[in-house]
Motif scaffolding. Structure first.
Motif, PDB file in Angstrom:
ATOM      1  N   LYS A   1       1.416   5.482   2.388  1.00 10.99           N
ATOM      2  CA  LYS A   1       1.323   4.073   2.012  1.00 10.99           C
ATOM      3  C   LYS A   1       0.456   3.341   3.039  1.00 10.99           C
ATOM      4  O   LYS A   1       0.272   3.828   4.153  1.00 10.99           O
ATOM      5  CB  LYS A   1       2.714   3.461   1.944  1.00 10.99           C
ATOM      6  N   PRO A   2      -0.075   2.183   2.684  1.00  8.95           N
ATOM      7  CA  PRO A   2      -0.963   1.478   3.631  1.00  8.95           C
ATOM      8  C   PRO A   2      -0.245   1.143   4.933  1.00  8.95           C
ATOM      9  O   PRO A   2       0.900   0.695   4.929  1.00  8.95           O
ATOM     10  CB  PRO A   2      -1.330   0.197   2.871  1.00  8.95           C
ATOM     11  N   LYS A   3      -0.941   1.379   6.042  1.00  9.80           N
ATOM     12  CA  LYS A   3      -0.392   0.960   7.338  1.00  9.80           C
ATOM     13  C   LYS A   3      -0.648  -0.524   7.561  1.00  9.80           C
ATOM     14  O   LYS A   3       0.025  -1.162   8.379  1.00  9.80           O
ATOM     15  CB  LYS A   3      -0.996   1.766   8.481  1.00  9.80           C
ATOM     16  N   SER A   4      -1.611  -1.079   6.841  1.00 11.86           N
ATOM     17  CA  SER A   4      -1.872  -2.520   6.907  1.00 11.86           C
ATOM     18  C   SER A   4      -2.503  -2.975   5.603  1.00 11.86           C
ATOM     19  O   SER A   4      -3.219  -2.216   4.944  1.00 11.86           O
ATOM     20  CB  SER A   4      -2.786  -2.873   8.085  1.00 11.86           C
ATOM     21  N   ILE A   5      -2.203  -4.214   5.226  1.00 14.59           N
ATOM     22  CA  ILE A   5      -2.757  -4.825   4.019  1.00 14.59           C
ATOM     23  C   ILE A   5      -3.249  -6.226   4.390  1.00 14.59           C
ATOM     24  O   ILE A   5      -2.477  -7.039   4.898  1.00 14.59           O
ATOM     25  CB  ILE A   5      -1.701  -4.920   2.896  1.00 14.59           C
ATOM     26  N   THR A   6      -4.542  -6.481   4.148  1.00 13.89           N
ATOM     27  CA  THR A   6      -5.137  -7.763   4.518  1.00 13.89           C
ATOM     28  C   THR A   6      -5.693  -8.451   3.276  1.00 13.89           C
ATOM     29  O   THR A   6      -6.520  -7.876   2.560  1.00 13.89           O
ATOM     30  CB  THR A   6      -6.280  -7.566   5.538  1.00 13.89           C
TER      31      THR A   6
END
Length: 229
Positions: free
Chosen positions: A26-31
């Motif tokens: 899963k994404p480690k970060s979402i911007t």
């Protein structure tokens, strides 16, 4: 047992075993996408105070995506390079736009790779030289992110199988949001002149349907990593 039948069963079992061992990332970060256009960002970025971060983030949003794509700041690409990109299919071009696979790596969030049809089973293959710095992060702008209307109208990727040198490696599980999503994929590649070219393939296995069009869109798929500085 018939030899051909045995070999077919063995191959199926091998594939099923490899897929069962795939990790889901899963994404480690979402911007979130900035609240302003690229053109508006260019004007703001030329101001004296921008480098010091002196701007109204509530008004403009998080501008790190535009910084990433357009600022020319130091990154993995100071030493890293993609040798070639191949798409399994792409939507037919119009008089104004094309939807080729290379658009997913042109550092322009408004040009896109769009699949022919819904896109399940379609893929992008990136080739790197053996000497290329190693990759640790995959970054994806999922969908036609140039604006909210285009993003909702076109399908987006829900799950994508990632292959490392032709072997199933992981499944990337994407959030259904108009964002930049970063995935920690371990350390991939060689950074060794004596090693051969190597590949990463990204195959769409599930999508979030669009409200208007049948194709699936990726605006950008690019990388971060190590061995550069």
């Amino acid at each position: 047992m018939n030899h051909k039948l045995f070999m077919s069963l063995l191959f199926t079992l091998t594939v099923m075993t490899a897929q069962a061992q795939e990790k889901v990332i899963k994404p480690k970060s979402i911007t979130a996408m900035p609240k302003i256009t690229h053109q508006e960002w260019q004007k703001l970025a030329s101001s004296e105070n921008y480098e010091e971060g002196e701007y109204d983030e509530k008004k403009y949003g998080d501008l790190s995506i535009f910084d990433d794509l357009y600022s020319g700041r130091c990154s993995w690409y100071c030493g890293g390079e993609v040798k070639s990109i191949k798409a399994s299919s792409c939507l037919k071009p119009t008089s104004k736009f094309n939807y080729e696979g290379k658009n997913a790596h042109d550092f322009n969030h408004e040009s896109v790779w769009a699949t022919e049809g819904i896109g399940v089973g379609q893929n992008l293959t990136y080739t790197f030289e053996g000497k290329c710095p190693r990759i640790t992060t995959v970054k994806i702008l999922n969908g036609h992110v140039k604006n909210e209307t285009a993003w909702r109208a076109n399908s987006r990727v829900k799950k994508m199988r990632m292959y490392y040198n032709g072997r199933p490696y992981a499944i990337l599980a994407l959030d259904d949001s108009r964002t930049l999503q970063c995935f920690d994929v371990g350390t991939l590649g060689y950074h060794d002149d004596s090693k051969p070219d190597w590949t990463l393939k990204f195959e769409i296995i599930e999508v979030y349907p669009g409200t208007k069009y049948g194709d699936t869109v990726i605006a950008e798929l690019y990388f971060d990593g190590i061995d550069v500085h």
